[in-house]
Write an enzyme that holds these catalytic residues in place. Structure first.
Site, mmCIF file in Angstrom:
data_model
loop_
_atom_site.group_PDB
_atom_site.id
_atom_site.type_symbol
_atom_site.label_atom_id
_atom_site.label_comp_id
_atom_site.label_asym_id
_atom_site.label_seq_id
_atom_site.Cartn_x
_atom_site.Cartn_y
_atom_site.Cartn_z
ATOM 1 N N SER A 191 2.820 -3.150 -4.708
ATOM 2 C CA SER A 191 2.915 -4.650 -3.950
ATOM 3 C C SER A 191 1.624 -5.605 -4.596
ATOM 4 O O SER A 191 1.993 -6.836 -4.924
ATOM 5 C CB SER A 191 2.486 -4.714 -2.528
ATOM 6 N N SER A 192 0.673 -4.875 -5.204
ATOM 7 C CA SER A 192 -0.475 -5.707 -5.709
ATOM 8 C C SER A 192 -0.307 -6.264 -6.822
ATOM 9 O O SER A 192 -0.240 -7.450 -7.234
ATOM 10 C CB SER A 192 -1.850 -4.819 -5.734
ATOM 11 N N GLY A 218 0.767 -1.273 0.066
ATOM 12 C CA GLY A 218 0.106 0.058 -0.107
ATOM 13 C C GLY A 218 0.766 1.370 -0.089
ATOM 14 O O GLY A 218 0.188 2.387 0.380
ATOM 15 N N LEU A 278 3.932 1.294 -4.336
ATOM 16 C CA LEU A 278 5.013 0.778 -5.046
ATOM 17 C C LEU A 278 4.569 -0.509 -5.616
ATOM 18 O O LEU A 278 5.566 -1.314 -6.034
ATOM 19 C CB LEU A 278 6.130 0.691 -4.160
ATOM 20 N N ASP A 310 1.416 -1.010 -14.114
ATOM 21 C CA ASP A 310 2.127 -1.792 -12.834
ATOM 22 C C ASP A 310 2.595 -3.139 -13.440
ATOM 23 O O ASP A 310 3.774 -3.897 -12.918
ATOM 24 C CB ASP A 310 1.400 -1.861 -11.694
HETATM 25 P P1 ADP Z 1 0.362 -1.073 -3.682
HETATM 26 O O1 ADP Z 1 0.032 -1.911 -4.854
HETATM 27 O O2 ADP Z 1 0.657 0.360 -3.937
HETATM 28 O O3 ADP Z 1 0.966 -1.610 -2.620
HETATM 29 P P2 ADP Z 1 -2.499 -1.608 -3.610
HETATM 30 O O4 ADP Z 1 -3.597 -1.051 -2.609
HETATM 31 O O5 ADP Z 1 -2.849 -1.614 -5.014
HETATM 32 O O6 ADP Z 1 -1.042 -0.791 -3.173
HETATM 33 O O7 ADP Z 1 -2.105 -3.131 -2.982
HETATM 34 C C1 ADP Z 1 -2.129 -3.711 -1.583
HETATM 35 C C2 ADP Z 1 -2.669 -4.690 -1.520
HETATM 36 O O8 ADP Z 1 -2.094 -6.114 -2.192
HETATM 37 C C3 ADP Z 1 -2.622 -5.298 0.130
HETATM 38 O O9 ADP Z 1 -3.424 -4.616 0.773
HETATM 39 C C4 ADP Z 1 -3.116 -6.450 -0.035
HETATM 40 O O10 ADP Z 1 -4.291 -6.770 -0.355
HETATM 41 C C5 ADP Z 1 -2.362 -6.953 -1.295
HETATM 42 N N1 ADP Z 1 -0.867 -7.426 -1.316
HETATM 43 C C6 ADP Z 1 -0.037 -6.938 -1.889
HETATM 44 N N2 ADP Z 1 1.047 -7.598 -1.359
HETATM 45 C C7 ADP Z 1 0.799 -8.717 -0.587
HETATM 46 C C8 ADP Z 1 1.270 -9.641 0.226
HETATM 47 N N3 ADP Z 1 2.728 -9.803 0.167
HETATM 48 N N4 ADP Z 1 0.590 -10.529 0.902
HETATM 49 C C9 ADP Z 1 -0.718 -10.303 1.133
HETATM 50 N N5 ADP Z 1 -1.353 -9.443 0.307
HETATM 51 C C10 ADP Z 1 -0.829 -8.499 -0.541
HETATM 52 MG MG MG Z 2 -1.506 -1.415 -6.504
#
Ligand code: ADP
Ligand code: MG
Length: 434
Positions: A166-167, A161, A164, A216
């Site tokens: 992570s999704s 979140g 960067l 992304d």
């Molecule tokens: P960003 O992509 O900028 O980090 P997003 O809100 O698009 O933010 O995505 C974050 C969401 O992706 C988290 O709240 C979770 O649901 C999921 N997520 C990402 N990485 C992981 C992880 N390593 N384990 C579990 N869920 C994850």
């Molecule tokens: Mg994202």
């Protein structure tokens, strides 16, 4: 993952310097530890070793924000920070998944473990983080591929979140894992990777219910180490642009503002709608079709076509951001190609101002980060990612990085904002098997 602190212990008292919180480096050692941890967690959970461990990177976008859904150009690169997925295929349709990044407490993510039948996955059926995982086999099946059930454990070094991505890192790690265990053969070519990216976009849009324009996933799957990825979002064709920060004596400092104003509260959707409306009024498929030289004329036509003057002004500013931002990407790439990476600073500043004033997707934390970074000697700074919180990037001379970070941290403290966290971004490898 939590950032640590590195002290300037000796001078702190005197100058009231802030502790600067750095994310742990995603160096070879940190990555090896994560691979071991995720492998062990898998073995403990399922009683046998995984078929393999796959990883995919988060990203920063150098420039070209909110243009992917306008058919524009953007220039992200893959971070050394990766999400790891230990995975084995199953003989049946079940999926069992767990994540080390999700706490036991119910935080709206549904807890760290999820189990269900893949055949039951459909839009609206899966809540929380699991949707980003099981959305991928769903999307691959929708695209006509045969994918079996799976057991998986997720662990990683991409801050969640923080803007960067992570999704996308999570989706793309799952995608390359399934590509291999299901023998799809897509990850072996850029064309195939573009298809995997498409499946990840569908997973995020349709199953996780989060809007995303595709930048992304392309960055995570199609980048090259040492290069930024110039994406033409009209057809998602790409060009690798060598991005050698070290040779230019530079670093790209990422400031995670740790402010997470939700992007799904309709703001992203309303920006997209404004762009679609403007494109319809101007008779173009994409706003990217408007040449910078035609911008003024186009804005005049828009103002003539929208009755309410306030509404007309707002839509004109949205269009101005998109058209000028795409032009800034072009100028950035020209400078980089000419070996003048340090010269892109003012374009980063202009991008930030445009996102703040015309597109209105910044946040006080992002503005403070950029202003403080530039005030401390950064060559340029801008928000990166969707906005409303998340991260900013600052282009800095290598010798200035620590000082810029200190002054950004000090500016946050002075404004009573929660401490930001920092990392250095270098263009790294795309998703693949570990
Ligand atoms: P960003 O992509 O900028 O980090 P997003 O809100 O698009 O933010 O995505 C974050 C969401 O992706 C988290 O709240 C979770 O649901 C999921 N997520 C990402 N990485 C992981 C992880 N390593 N384990 C579990 N869920 C994850
Ligand atoms: Mg994202």
């Amino acid at each position: 993952m939590t950032p640590g602190t590195t002290g300037q212990e000796e001078s702190k008292e005197e100058s009231q310097e802030q502790d600067v919180r750095w994310y742990p480096d995603a160096d070879d050692a940190a990555r090896a530890v994560t691979v071991e941890r995720v492998t062990n967690a898998f073995t403990e959970a399922y009683g046998h070793a995984p078929a393999g461990v796959w990883a995919a990177p988060g990203r920063v976008n150098v420039i070209g924000e909110h243009v992917d859904y306008n058919g524009g150009l953007c220039l992200p690169f893959a971070l050394p920070h990766r999400t790891y997925v230990a995975l084995s295929p199953r003989d049946d349709d079940q999926a069992r998944i767990g994540s080390a990044q999700v706490p036991d407490a119910d935080n709206g993510q549904g807890g760290p473990r999820w189990e269900g039948a893949l055949g039951r996955v459909a839009p609206g059926t899966v809540d929380g983080w699991a949707a980003y995982v099981v959305g991928v086999p769903w999307a691959l099946r929708e695209a006509g591929h045969t994918v079996a059930g799976l057991d998986a454990v997720v662990d990683g070094l991409v801050p969640l979140g923080a803007g960067l991505s992570s999704s996308a890192a999570l989706e793309c790690a799952v995608a390359v894992a399934l590509d291999e265990v299901a023998g799809l053969g897509l990850a072996g070519s850029d064309e195939g990777r573009a298809r995997l990216a498409g499946a990840c976009v569908r997973a995020e849009n349709d199953i996780a219910g989060a809007p995303t324009g595709g930048m992304d996933q392309a960055a995570s799957l199609r980048s090259r180490e040492g290069a930024a990825l110039l994406i033409d979002c009209r057809d998602f064709s790409v060009r690798h642009v060598p991005f050698d920060l070290a040779a230019a004596g530079l670093e790209l400092l990422v400031v995670d503002t740790r402010a997470h104003h939700a992007l799904t509260d309709g703001q992203y959707g309303s920006r997209r709608e404004a762009c679609e409306r403007a494109a319809a009024l101007l008779g173009v498929r994409w706003l990217a079709e408007i040449a910078p030289a035609d911008l003024d004329g186009s804005l005049q036509r828009l103002r003539g076509a929208v009755d309410d003057p306030e509404e007309a002004d707002e839509i004109a500013r949205r269009v101005r951001h998109v058209v000028t931002e795409i032009d800034r990407v072009r100028q950035t790439v020209e400078l980089i190609d000419a070996g003048a990476l340090a010269g892109v600073g003012p374009l980063l500043d202009a991008s930030h101002a445009s996102l703040r004033d015309d597109y209105e997707v910044s946040a006080v934390e992002l503005d403070v980060a950029c202003e403080a970074a530039v005030g401390a000697g950064a060559l340029g700074a801008r928000m990166t990612g969707g906005g409303f919180g998340g991260s900013a990037i600052a282009l800095v001379r290598r010798e200035d990085t620590e000082r810029v970070a200190e002054q950004v941290a000090a500016a946050f403290a002075a404004k009573g904002l929660a401490a930001p966290a920092f990392l250095r971004a270098v263009p790294s490898a795309p998703a693949g098997r570990v």
